[in-house]
Scaffold this motif. Structure first.
Motif, mmCIF file in Angstrom:
data_model
loop_
_atom_site.group_PDB
_atom_site.id
_atom_site.type_symbol
_atom_site.label_atom_id
_atom_site.label_comp_id
_atom_site.label_asym_id
_atom_site.label_seq_id
_atom_site.Cartn_x
_atom_site.Cartn_y
_atom_site.Cartn_z
ATOM 1 N N UNK A 1 0.829 -1.210 0.000
ATOM 2 C CA UNK A 1 0.000 0.000 0.000
ATOM 3 C C UNK A 1 0.862 1.258 0.000
ATOM 4 N N UNK A 2 1.969 1.228 0.754
ATOM 5 C CA UNK A 2 2.867 2.387 0.792
ATOM 6 C C UNK A 2 3.478 2.633 -0.580
ATOM 7 N N UNK A 3 3.912 1.570 -1.225
ATOM 8 C CA UNK A 3 4.522 1.718 -2.547
ATOM 9 C C UNK A 3 3.566 2.283 -3.578
ATOM 10 N N UNK A 4 2.300 1.858 -3.520
ATOM 11 C CA UNK A 4 1.299 2.362 -4.464
ATOM 12 C C UNK A 4 1.082 3.860 -4.269
ATOM 13 N N UNK A 5 0.968 4.291 -3.014
ATOM 14 C CA UNK A 5 0.737 5.714 -2.731
ATOM 15 C C UNK A 5 1.962 6.553 -3.102
ATOM 16 N N UNK A 6 3.151 6.064 -2.762
ATOM 17 C CA UNK A 6 4.364 6.830 -3.053
ATOM 18 C C UNK A 6 4.618 6.932 -4.557
ATOM 19 N N UNK A 7 4.219 5.907 -5.306
ATOM 20 C CA UNK A 7 4.385 5.964 -6.769
ATOM 21 C C UNK A 7 3.523 7.075 -7.366
ATOM 22 N N UNK A 8 2.291 7.211 -6.860
ATOM 23 C CA UNK A 8 1.418 8.294 -7.336
ATOM 24 C C UNK A 8 1.987 9.640 -6.904
ATOM 25 N N UNK A 9 2.469 9.715 -5.670
ATOM 26 C CA UNK A 9 3.060 10.966 -5.182
ATOM 27 C C UNK A 9 4.235 11.390 -6.047
ATOM 28 N N UNK A 10 5.091 10.432 -6.382
ATOM 29 C CA UNK A 10 6.256 10.747 -7.216
ATOM 30 C C UNK A 10 5.826 11.256 -8.588
ATOM 31 N N UNK A 11 4.849 10.597 -9.182
ATOM 32 C CA UNK A 11 4.374 11.008 -10.500
ATOM 33 C C UNK A 11 3.823 12.433 -10.468
ATOM 34 N N UNK A 12 3.022 12.739 -9.456
ATOM 35 C CA UNK A 12 2.412 14.068 -9.356
ATOM 36 C C UNK A 12 3.460 15.142 -9.081
ATOM 37 N N UNK A 13 4.325 14.900 -8.108
ATOM 38 C CA UNK A 13 5.285 15.918 -7.673
ATOM 39 C C UNK A 13 6.339 16.200 -8.738
ATOM 40 N N UNK A 14 6.750 15.176 -9.464
ATOM 41 C CA UNK A 14 7.777 15.384 -10.489
ATOM 42 C C UNK A 14 7.228 16.108 -11.712
#
Length: 262
Positions: A193-206
């Motif tokens: 679950x952490x990896x899924x959320x962080x992947x979306x965060x990375x995509x948005x922030x970058x």
């Protein structure tokens, strides 16, 4: 209102907008210089002064000067003392919560987040972005208080509002919420679950930030924690080093975030 007063207010509002732009670009030294020069020039307008102290307090927070940041933010609150339930109070309490969390004053952080949310629920509509931000900060306070499931629920409330908006900062807002959800799942030791959320965060922030923005250092630090949880220790070390590089570039060796990574 005479023309000179109107001109002064216009100039002050321009000062606030320039300050906000500098904060968004992580130009904290320039922001502090602007605020330190601008604050003495404001006379008889407590609302504008409160905005300037608020911006200065946030800049000091980003530079790791937690005590100075707290003093400035409380000064902003004092200036709004006759304006009960003012929208800026929500932002100030959110900022005080951020500072308190980073300074490990956790009971204070929870209290500030609750104050921000209580005012936001009274004065904002249910789909107002400022209410979403208050939910977001309550999620951070819950993490600090080891209430991880509660944090996720507040983040979901925040995301529900943010997804209704389509403006230039939406990606960043979504990214921060997903990052907070990722942190809560990390604390629960749930790497999937952490990896899924962080992947979306990375995509948005970058998509929003330049590669060298310091807030990406926060993202990389959490991704390092994820790799540690996954027992990918070599990858974790590489990711932590990337985070450290970001922090050193902007903050220098004496910043609290740098000390954590060392």
């Amino acid at each position: 209102m005479d023309p000179s007063q109107s001109e002064d207010i216009s100039s002050s509002l321009e000062l606030i907008e320039k300050g906000k732009s500098l904060y968004q670009k992580a130009n904290y030294n320039e922001l502090l210089q602007l605020m330190n020069e601008g604050i003495p020039s404001i006379k008889n307008n407590n609302n504008i002064l409160a905005e300037l102290y608020f911006l200065r307090g946030r800049a000091y927070y980003k530079k790791g000067k937690f005590s100075t940041a707290t003093d400035g933010l409380h000064k902003a609150l004092e200036l709004l003392d006759n304006n009960k339930d003012h929208p800026l109070q929500v932002k100030i309490y959110i900022a005080l919560c951020e500072v308190s969390r980073q300074d490990y004053r956790l009971p204070e952080a929870v209290s500030y987040a609750e104050k921000a949310l209580n005012i936001a629920l009274k004065i904002f509509k249910e789909d107002d972005i400022e209410l979403a931000r208050a939910y977001h900060e309550m999620a951070g306070a819950c993490i600090a208080n080891s209430q991880y499931q509660e944090s996720i629920e507040y983040s979901k409330k925040s995301l529900e509002i943010k997804r209704k908006y389509t403006w230039k900062d939406q990606l960043l807002e979504l990214g921060y919420s997903e990052l907070r959800i990722g942190v809560a799942h990390l604390k629960r030791r749930d790497p999937i679950a952490a990896g899924a959320a962080l992947a979306i965060a990375e995509q948005c922030m970058k998509q929003y930030y330049q590669e060298d923005h310091p807030d990406l250092g926060d993202l990389y630090m959490r991704m390092g924690e994820l790799h540690d949880l996954e027992r990918l220790h070599t990858t974790a070390i590489s990711t932590y080093e990337r985070s450290l590089e970001q922090y050193l570039k902007f903050y220098g060796e004496n910043h609290p975030s740098v000390a954590i990574l060392y």
